[in-house]
Design a protein around this motif. Structure first.
Motif, short mmCIF file in Angstrom:
data_model
loop_
_atom_site.label_atom_id
_atom_site.label_comp_id
_atom_site.label_asym_id
_atom_site.label_seq_id
_atom_site.Cartn_x
_atom_site.Cartn_y
_atom_site.Cartn_z
N TYR A 64 16.40 6.65 -9.32
CA TYR A 64 15.41 7.12 -9.45
C TYR A 64 13.83 5.95 -9.86
N ASP A 65 14.65 5.47 -11.17
CA ASP A 65 13.69 4.02 -11.41
C ASP A 65 13.44 3.27 -10.37
N TYR A 66 14.74 2.24 -9.55
CA TYR A 66 15.27 1.73 -8.19
C TYR A 66 14.37 1.99 -7.57
N ALA A 67 14.27 3.06 -7.39
CA ALA A 67 13.94 3.56 -6.22
C ALA A 67 12.35 3.14 -6.25
N ARG A 68 11.71 3.35 -6.69
CA ARG A 68 10.77 3.84 -7.53
C ARG A 68 9.79 2.11 -7.61
N ARG A 69 10.47 1.01 -7.72
CA ARG A 69 10.49 0.25 -8.10
C ARG A 69 10.37 -0.93 -6.27
N GLU A 70 11.24 -0.25 -5.17
CA GLU A 70 11.52 -0.41 -4.16
C GLU A 70 10.30 -0.07 -3.44
N ALA A 71 10.17 1.06 -4.21
CA ALA A 71 8.15 1.98 -2.84
C ALA A 71 7.33 1.68 -3.06
N ASP A 72 7.26 0.71 -4.81
CA ASP A 72 6.26 -0.05 -4.96
C ASP A 72 6.29 -1.14 -3.95
N LEU A 73 6.88 -1.99 -4.42
CA LEU A 73 7.08 -3.43 -3.43
C LEU A 73 6.63 -3.43 -1.88
N ARG A 74 7.61 -2.39 -1.31
CA ARG A 74 7.49 -1.94 0.27
C ARG A 74 6.03 -1.70 -0.07
N ARG A 75 5.25 -0.56 -0.41
CA ARG A 75 3.90 -0.25 -0.43
C ARG A 75 2.67 -1.26 -0.18
N MET A 76 3.25 -2.27 -1.68
CA MET A 76 2.74 -3.51 -1.31
C MET A 76 2.27 -4.12 -0.39
N GLU A 77 3.05 -4.86 0.32
CA GLU A 77 4.09 -5.59 1.77
C GLU A 77 2.95 -5.07 3.00
N GLU A 78 2.83 -3.59 2.62
CA GLU A 78 2.62 -2.68 3.69
C GLU A 78 1.33 -2.84 3.60
N MET A 79 0.83 -2.36 2.87
CA MET A 79 -1.15 -3.24 3.28
C MET A 79 -1.77 -4.68 3.02
N LYS A 80 -0.66 -5.83 2.65
CA LYS A 80 -0.82 -6.20 3.10
C LYS A 80 -0.70 -6.82 5.00
N ARG A 81 0.55 -6.31 5.21
CA ARG A 81 0.45 -6.29 6.67
C ARG A 81 -0.92 -5.90 7.22
N LYS A 82 -1.32 -4.14 7.06
CA LYS A 82 -1.51 -3.93 6.98
C LYS A 82 -3.31 -4.85 7.32
N SER A 83 -3.69 -5.00 5.81
CA SER A 83 -5.01 -5.88 6.19
C SER A 83 -4.98 -7.01 7.17
N ARG A 84 -3.50 -7.47 7.65
CA ARG A 84 -3.90 -8.81 7.90
C ARG A 84 -3.67 -8.57 9.62
N GLU A 85 -3.53 -7.14 9.86
CA GLU A 85 -3.19 -6.75 11.08
C GLU A 85 -4.05 -5.53 11.47
N GLN A 86 -5.13 -5.40 11.12
CA GLN A 86 -5.95 -4.57 11.51
C GLN A 86 -7.06 -5.25 12.31
N ALA A 87 -7.11 -5.71 11.98
CA ALA A 87 -8.15 -6.36 13.74
C ALA A 87 -7.06 -6.34 14.98
N ARG A 88 -5.82 -6.21 15.52
CA ARG A 88 -5.29 -6.51 16.33
C ARG A 88 -4.76 -5.37 16.30
N ASP A 89 -5.09 -4.22 15.83
CA ASP A 89 -4.32 -2.75 15.41
C ASP A 89 -4.74 -2.17 16.81
N THR A 90 -4.12 -1.36 17.69
CA THR A 90 -3.67 -0.83 19.03
C THR A 90 -2.97 0.52 19.16
N VAL A 91 -3.07 1.43 19.77
CA VAL A 91 -2.67 2.95 19.85
C VAL A 91 -2.08 3.15 21.35
#
Length: 364
Positions: A64-91
């Motif tokens: 659980y501790d390992y999965a939580r650390r990995e999830a936090d890292l992925r969440r931070m990377e996802e937030m950075k990616r979304k902030s970079r691609e927010q301008a060209r985000d399409t549906v």
């Protein structure tokens, strides 16, 4: 599931004893029997049990501790990616199956990029041949395409409505209602989970060697103070775990938990348990150790005679089969008699002279 550390109110570096104490306190505080006016008591009690199940097991806790650390890292990377691609985000348009897959968290098929909706004035006869190759709209070879006029625009508009469904979705996304309902049913059936199980109850029962031999029932004390008689099956030894199916707490809408009893054998003045074998100590003097003799030794079922071989030392043991604890196959373990060399209570001058002669090399 919430963070188990938060549920039990312990630090992330808490020890096993601290976690166990915290779980008992939380279980007593949120138990449904003590919170009859709280409709969420059962859910909180089950949540505390699941948190304890994770934290009490070192492997599950580390995972659980390992999965939580990995999830936090992925969440931070996802937030950075979304902030970079927010301008060209399409549906992208999606089918009914892709829509349901997205809602239920399943993987979707690769989606084609949407094509821009052409204006009615820009519809050319050549484009009509590719989109809807019907005989009445096909252009004969050698005939040049004429530019559309204002009178021809109303004729191109129905073609646009035909190529693009309601709400501007491509025809593949405008699935029939039957396909949509079928996709929902398939996802719901695949996502159904069995009912949650009430956390198991852990207890200890202390018994004597005589209780095991007589097949007496052990008394287990539950966390809420209640007592329960537990039958000891053959093969019960110190440290045995007895699981009583569906003998734990009962909560509406949940599978009843089990009662897990850890058996401990009380200390005995004569016998020491080691699995299904019993160990005892038999003191002997120098004379009996050197010459050998017949002696009486106590067993769990009464005294019996044993033969001490000549020249026996304190490192020797005599094994009496069939005088130990019952095993699971109907047999019994052994009684291991450990010899201990002892001196007489009063000094013996003859023995003293003999030992001095052997040490100094004298001949008597």
């Amino acid at each position: 599931m919430r963070d188990p550390y938060t549920v039990l109110g312990v630090r992330r570096n808490a020890g096993a004893d601290e976690i166990k104490t915290a779980w008992r306190n939380v279980a007593k505080a949120v138990h449904p029997d003590h919170n009859r006016d709280d409709p969420n008591a059962a859910a909180r009690f089950a949540e505390a049990g699941r948190a304890y199940e994770v934290l009490k097991d070192p492997k599950l806790r580390n995972r659980y501790d390992y999965a939580r650390r990995e999830a936090d890292l992925r969440r931070m990377e996802e937030m950075k990616r979304k902030s970079r691609e927010q301008a060209r985000d399409t549906v992208d348009p999606e089918t009914a199956e892709e829509m349901i897959s997205r809602i239920f968290g399943a993987e979707t098929r690769p989606q084609a990029k949407p094509q821009p909706i052409p204006k009615a004035a820009s519809v050319q006869p050549q484009a009509e041949v590719k989109a809807d190759p019907k005989p009445e709209t096909r252009i004969e070879p050698g005939v040049a395409a004429e530019p559309e006029t204002a009178e021809q625009k109303p004729e191109a508009k129905p073609e646009v409505e035909k190529r693009y469904g309601p709400f501007g979705i491509l025809p593949r996304a405008a699935a029939p209602a039957a396909e949509l309902v079928s996709a929902i049913v398939r996802r719901i059936r695949g996502a159904q989970k069995p009912a949650d199980k009430v956390p198991d109850i852990f207890s200890e029962a202390t018994v004597t060697i005589a209780d095991i031999l007589r097949r007496e029932k052990a008394t287990a004390t539950l966390p809420d103070g209640q007592t329960l008689k537990v039958a000891l099956p053959p093969g019960t030894v110190d440290g045995s775990v007895i699981r009583l199916k569906e003998q734990g707490y009962r909560l509406n809408g949940m599978i009843r938990g089990d009662l897990i009893v850890h058996v401990r054998i009380a200390a005995d003045e004569t016998f020491r348990p080691n699995g299904i074998d019993l160990h005892t100590t038999l003191p002997i003097n120098i004379q009996d150790a050197v010459l050998g003799c017949e002696m009486r030794v106590d067993t769990p079922t009464g005294a019996t005679s044993i033969t001490i071989p000549a020249w026996s030392g304190s490192d020797q043991a005599i094994r009496l089969e069939g005088h130990g604890l019952p095993d699971a196959d109907g047999g019994r373990g052994a009684l291991v008699v450990e010899l201990r060399l002892m001196l007489w209570e009063k000094p013996d001058e003859r023995i003293t002279d003999l030992m001095r002669a052997r040490r100094d090399g004298l001949v008597l």
